[in-house]
Motif scaffolding. Sequence first.
Motif, PDB file in Angstrom:
ATOM      1  N   GLY A 153      26.226 -41.569   4.360  1.00  0.00           N
ATOM      2  CA  GLY A 153      25.408 -41.979   3.221  1.00  0.00           C
ATOM      3  C   GLY A 153      26.207 -42.289   1.973  1.00  0.00           C
ATOM      4  N   GLY A 154      27.518 -42.409   2.128  1.00  0.00           N
ATOM      5  CA  GLY A 154      28.384 -42.734   0.998  1.00  0.00           C
ATOM      6  C   GLY A 154      28.981 -41.531   0.305  1.00  0.00           C
ATOM      7  N   LEU A 155      28.786 -40.324   0.857  1.00  0.00           N
ATOM      8  CA  LEU A 155      29.241 -39.117   0.174  1.00  0.00           C
ATOM      9  C   LEU A 155      30.753 -39.097  -0.037  1.00  0.00           C
ATOM     10  CD1 LEU A 155      28.639 -36.326  -1.019  1.00  0.00           C
ATOM     11  CD2 LEU A 155      28.831 -35.380   1.291  1.00  0.00           C
ATOM     12  N   ALA A 156      31.525 -39.394   0.990  1.00  0.00           N
ATOM     13  CA  ALA A 156      32.983 -39.323   0.860  1.00  0.00           C
ATOM     14  C   ALA A 156      33.497 -40.354  -0.138  1.00  0.00           C
ATOM     15  CB  ALA A 156      33.648 -39.520   2.223  1.00  0.00           C
ATOM     16  N   ALA A 157      32.996 -41.587  -0.046  1.00  0.00           N
ATOM     17  CA  ALA A 157      33.420 -42.627  -0.980  1.00  0.00           C
ATOM     18  C   ALA A 157      33.018 -42.270  -2.401  1.00  0.00           C
ATOM     19  CB  ALA A 157      32.812 -43.972  -0.576  1.00  0.00           C
ATOM     20  N   ALA A 158      31.826 -41.713  -2.558  1.00  0.00           N
ATOM     21  CA  ALA A 158      31.348 -41.352  -3.888  1.00  0.00           C
ATOM     22  C   ALA A 158      32.164 -40.213  -4.478  1.00  0.00           C
ATOM     23  CB  ALA A 158      29.875 -40.965  -3.819  1.00  0.00           C
TER      24      ALA A 158
END
Length: 213
Positions: free
Chosen positions: A152-157
């Motif tokens: 859900g984009g957690l690592a990139a965020a």
Amino acid sequence: MDVTLARAWLDAAADAIAAQADQLTTLDAAIGDSDHGVNMKRGFGAVRTALDGAAPDGVGAVFTLAGSTLVSKVGGAAGPLYGSALRALGKSLPDGPQVDAAAFGAGLRAGLEALRKLGGAAPGDKTIVDAYLPAVDAYDAAVRQHGGDADGGLAAAARAAATAAAEGMRATVPLQARKGRASYLGERSIGHQDPGATSTWLIFQALADAVAP
């Protein structure tokens, strides 16, 4: 973000702050009370102990316990500020053992607003806010861009938040402090990196490290 990952983040933050406690104290000696590193190390060590002795059943409960522990265990301004932020994060999250990246980001922003309400700081005042605000903005932007990722984009965020927090931290050097004990120094506070912004970067970097694939 699940319970295991939430605990891993706070554990990584405790490790990072312990490793950098002397540096945080050195920064605070220049413009504060020389106690930021000691207080933060004690506080996050207490968070680790509290979590080791508890079995929270939801992500929100992890952060609520951590925040309450910081408020009760950390002296100076840091305990109430970081503690209020973590409690607000925890209370804002939906019940359950897992929350998505967007909900976690909303929780981070709720933490920022609680911190700002308590401390009254605005961007540019040479405080925690100067690292926390850009970190949350970068986090939200990355979730919108990477929401289709498996997590859900957690690592990139989290990576984006850590980078923005570091930039915000460095940007405090030329600022004149307008809040807290450092503000008593007036122009003499210029040229020093804010210790609160520095510990904020450490916490966001710990998040990025904890969630890295």
